[in-house]
Design an enzyme around this catalytic site. Structure first.
Site, mmCIF file in Angstrom:
data_model
loop_
_atom_site.group_PDB
_atom_site.id
_atom_site.type_symbol
_atom_site.label_atom_id
_atom_site.label_comp_id
_atom_site.label_asym_id
_atom_site.label_seq_id
_atom_site.Cartn_x
_atom_site.Cartn_y
_atom_site.Cartn_z
ATOM 1 N N ASP A 63 4.044 3.420 -4.010
ATOM 2 C CA ASP A 63 3.051 4.285 -4.648
ATOM 3 C C ASP A 63 2.836 3.764 -6.063
ATOM 4 O OD1 ASP A 63 1.564 6.255 -5.883
ATOM 5 O OD2 ASP A 63 2.669 7.912 -4.947
ATOM 6 N N TYR A 72 -13.876 7.933 -11.668
ATOM 7 C CA TYR A 72 -13.509 6.689 -10.979
ATOM 8 C C TYR A 72 -13.964 5.470 -11.800
ATOM 9 C CZ TYR A 72 -14.102 2.869 -7.597
ATOM 10 O OH TYR A 72 -14.094 1.649 -6.971
ATOM 11 N N ASP A 131 0.889 -1.165 0.000
ATOM 12 C CA ASP A 131 0.000 0.000 0.000
ATOM 13 C C ASP A 131 0.928 1.214 0.000
ATOM 14 O OD1 ASP A 131 -2.152 1.956 0.682
ATOM 15 O OD2 ASP A 131 -3.314 0.125 1.015
HETATM 16 P P1 NAI Z 1 -9.976 1.529 0.113
HETATM 17 O O1 NAI Z 1 -9.978 2.938 -0.347
HETATM 18 O O2 NAI Z 1 -10.338 1.249 1.517
HETATM 19 O O3 NAI Z 1 -8.544 0.884 -0.161
HETATM 20 C C1 NAI Z 1 -7.760 1.230 -1.285
HETATM 21 C C2 NAI Z 1 -6.304 1.251 -0.852
HETATM 22 O O4 NAI Z 1 -5.527 1.675 -1.974
HETATM 23 C C3 NAI Z 1 -6.037 2.223 0.298
HETATM 24 O O5 NAI Z 1 -5.462 1.558 1.403
HETATM 25 C C4 NAI Z 1 -5.122 3.252 -0.292
HETATM 26 O O6 NAI Z 1 -4.108 3.721 0.595
HETATM 27 C C5 NAI Z 1 -4.502 2.507 -1.473
HETATM 28 N N1 NAI Z 1 -4.021 3.446 -2.482
HETATM 29 C C6 NAI Z 1 -4.635 4.577 -2.941
HETATM 30 N N2 NAI Z 1 -3.828 5.220 -3.797
HETATM 31 C C7 NAI Z 1 -2.688 4.485 -3.889
HETATM 32 C C8 NAI Z 1 -1.484 4.645 -4.597
HETATM 33 N N3 NAI Z 1 -1.243 5.709 -5.389
HETATM 34 N N4 NAI Z 1 -0.530 3.720 -4.442
HETATM 35 C C9 NAI Z 1 -0.710 2.645 -3.636
HETATM 36 N N5 NAI Z 1 -1.836 2.430 -2.940
HETATM 37 C C10 NAI Z 1 -2.816 3.348 -3.067
HETATM 38 O O7 NAI Z 1 -10.899 0.709 -0.889
HETATM 39 P P2 NAI Z 1 -11.566 -0.717 -0.673
HETATM 40 O O8 NAI Z 1 -12.977 -0.513 -0.313
HETATM 41 O O9 NAI Z 1 -10.709 -1.558 0.173
HETATM 42 O O10 NAI Z 1 -11.560 -1.278 -2.168
HETATM 43 C C11 NAI Z 1 -10.469 -2.023 -2.664
HETATM 44 C C12 NAI Z 1 -10.529 -1.997 -4.183
HETATM 45 O O11 NAI Z 1 -11.774 -2.519 -4.616
HETATM 46 C C13 NAI Z 1 -10.412 -0.600 -4.779
HETATM 47 O O12 NAI Z 1 -9.673 -0.684 -5.974
HETATM 48 C C14 NAI Z 1 -11.834 -0.210 -5.070
HETATM 49 O O13 NAI Z 1 -11.913 0.700 -6.162
HETATM 50 C C15 NAI Z 1 -12.439 -1.562 -5.423
HETATM 51 N N6 NAI Z 1 -13.856 -1.603 -5.141
HETATM 52 C C16 NAI Z 1 -14.311 -1.640 -3.840
HETATM 53 C C17 NAI Z 1 -15.644 -1.725 -3.573
HETATM 54 C C18 NAI Z 1 -16.182 -1.880 -2.179
HETATM 55 O O14 NAI Z 1 -17.370 -2.143 -2.046
HETATM 56 N N7 NAI Z 1 -15.382 -1.742 -1.125
HETATM 57 C C19 NAI Z 1 -16.631 -1.702 -4.660
HETATM 58 C C20 NAI Z 1 -16.063 -1.641 -5.984
HETATM 59 C C21 NAI Z 1 -14.719 -1.612 -6.195
HETATM 60 C C1 15L Z 2 -17.154 1.320 -5.214
HETATM 61 O O1 15L Z 2 -16.595 1.157 -6.284
HETATM 62 C C2 15L Z 2 -16.458 1.961 -4.061
HETATM 63 O O2 15L Z 2 -15.089 1.638 -4.043
HETATM 64 C C3 15L Z 2 -17.062 1.621 -2.730
HETATM 65 O O3 15L Z 2 -16.576 2.551 -1.784
HETATM 66 C C4 15L Z 2 -18.587 1.604 -2.736
HETATM 67 O O4 15L Z 2 -19.065 2.885 -2.779
HETATM 68 C C5 15L Z 2 -19.101 0.762 -3.882
HETATM 69 O O5 15L Z 2 -18.469 1.030 -5.118
HETATM 70 C C6 15L Z 2 -20.603 0.874 -4.121
HETATM 71 O O6 15L Z 2 -21.004 1.121 -5.247
HETATM 72 O O7 15L Z 2 -21.353 0.684 -3.174
#
Ligand code: NAI
Ligand code: 15L
Length: 282
Positions: A64, A149, A45
Site C-alpha cells: 500500500d 486528482y 500493487d
Molecule cells: P488504474 O486505476 O487502472 O491503476 C492504478 C493502480 O494503482 C490500480 O491497480 C490500483 O490498485 C493501484 N493503487 C491505487 N491505490 C493504491 C495504493 N494506495 N497503493 C498501491 N497501489 C494503489 O489506472 P491506470 O489507467 O492504469 O493508470 C496508471 C497511472 O497512470 C495512474 O497513476 C493514473 O493516474 C495515470 N494516468 C492514466 C491515464 C490513462 O489514460 N489510463 C491518464 C493519465 C494518467
Molecule cells: C486520467 O488521468 C485518468 O487516469 C484516466 O482514467 C483517463 O480518464 C484520462 O486521464 C483522460 O483524461 O482521459
C-alpha cells in the site's frame, strides 16, 4: 541514449526495475513489455489484486503506497521506478491524500534512501485540465489542475522537481492523455495514446541520459492536439500511432452540446466532478 546501466537495445537495461500500479489498466498492458528494460521487474500493487502467475524475471511485492515503511522496503534494491500506482480518477480528497500525495512522497523518500537515480512518474493531463480545448500549451504553461486528482499529480511533479534539485534524482513526468485500447469519445481523439507509443515513451524516459526533471505530454500523433512537447526535446520522442483510425466510430455517436465541459475543457468531465463533502450541510 547512453546510460550507466546500458540501453534497452543492449539487453538487460537496469538491474531491477520497480513497476507500481502493476494490476491497473496500464500496468497490465505494459507489464510484460517492460521486461526487456531490466534483468528483474518488481511488480507491485495493493495486496490481493496482483496476479499469482509471475514470470521468471518478475518479483511480486504487494504494497500500500500509503504505508511509508512498506514503500521503503518495496524500493530497496531497485535501480529505477515506473510509478503508475495510485487513485487514477477524481475521488474524495482523503482517498487522494493517502494513495497519491503521501504515496508519491513515500516513493521519493525511499528513492533517496536507497539511491535510486531514475523515476518515471505517471502524471496526468488533469494537471492542466482547465485549459480550454482551443488553447495549445507546453510544459511551461501555468498548472491548472481540474480537481483533487489533478492537484495530486501537480504535487507529484513538484515532488519530482524538489528531489532532482536537492538530491539529483532524475524524473520524467509523463502527463498522460488517455492510454486505452481505443479512444472512448471525441475528446479522446485529441488525448489518446496507444500502448505502443506509451511503451516507447517509457523506454526513452528510462534510458535517455540527463533528463533532470522533464515533463512530457503523453499522446499519440493525433490529427488534432492541444499539447506541444518542445520542452521535452531531450527525449526525442516521436509517437507513431494516431486516433484517426477510430474517427468514424467515434463520430457515429451524437456530439456533446458545445457548452458541455467535455467539449470545452481539456480535462473534460473531470472539471465537473465533486465536491465530495463527507460533512453534514452547514
Ligand atoms: P488504474 O486505476 O487502472 O491503476 C492504478 C493502480 O494503482 C490500480 O491497480 C490500483 O490498485 C493501484 N493503487 C491505487 N491505490 C493504491 C495504493 N494506495 N497503493 C498501491 N497501489 C494503489 O489506472 P491506470 O489507467 O492504469 O493508470 C496508471 C497511472 O497512470 C495512474 O497513476 C493514473 O493516474 C495515470 N494516468 C492514466 C491515464 C490513462 O489514460 N489510463 C491518464 C493519465 C494518467
Ligand atoms: C486520467 O488521468 C485518468 O487516469 C484516466 O482514467 C483517463 O480518464 C484520462 O486521464 C483522460 O483524461 O482521459
Amino acid at each position: 541514449m547512453a546510460h550507466p546501466h546500458g540501453t534497452a537495445e543492449q539487453g538487460g537495461g537496469y538491474g531491477r526495475l520497480l513497476l507500481t500500479g502493476a494490476a491497473g489498466g496500464i500496468g497490465r498492458a505494459v507489464r510484460h513489455r517492460v521486461a526487456k528494460f531490466a534483468q528483474c521487474i518488481r511488480i507491485s500493487d495493493l495486496p490481493g489484486v496482483l496476479p499469482s502467475d509471475a514470470a521468471p524475471n518478475e518479483e511480486v511485492v504487494p504494497c500500500d503506497l500509503a504505508d511509508r515503511r512498506a514503500v521503503d522496503t518495496l524500493v530497496a534494491g531497485c535501480d529505477a521506478i515506473v510509478h503508475l500506482g495510485g487513485v487514477s480518477v477524481e475521488r474524495p480528497f482523503e482517498e487522494i491524500l493517502e494513495a497519491n500525495i503521501k504515496g508519491v512522497f513515500h516513493i521519493y523518500e525511499a528513492a533517496r534512501r536507497h539511491s535510486v537515480k531514475r523515476v518515471v512518474f505517471a502524471s496526468s493531463n488533469h494537471v492542466t485540465g482547465f485549459y480550454r480545448q482551443d488553447e495549445r500549451i507546453d510544459a511551461d504553461a501555468r498548472k491548472r489542475p481540474d480537481g483533487y486528482y489533478g492537484l495530486s499529480k501537480s504535487f507529484g511533479e513538484d515532488m519530482a522537481q524538489l528531489y532532482f534539485d536537492r538530491y539529483g534524482i532524475e524524473t520524467v513526468s509523463i502527463r498522460i492523455g488517455s492510454v486505452f485500447p481505443e479512444p472512448k469519445d471525441r475528446r479522446m481523439m485529441a488525448t489518446w495514446m496507444s500502448c505502443d507509443d506509451f511503451v516507447e515513451l517509457l523506454r526513452r524516459a528510462l534510458f535517455t541520459a540527463s533528463v533532470g526533471h522533464t515533463i512530457v505530454f503523453g499522446a499519440s500523433a493525433n490529427a488534432h492536439t492541444w499539447w506541444d512537447n518542445r520542452e521535452a526535446a531531450c527525449l526525442a520522442f516521436e509517437p507513431r500511432d494516431s486516433s484517426e483510425q477510430f474517427r468514424q466510430k467515434i463520430e457515429a455517436a451524437p456530439p456533446p452540446a458545445p457548452d458541455d465541459a467535455v467539449a470545452v475543457f481539456q480535462g473534460g468531465v473531470f472539471t465537473t466532478m465533486g465536491p465530495f463533502d463527507p460533512l453534514p450541510p452547514v
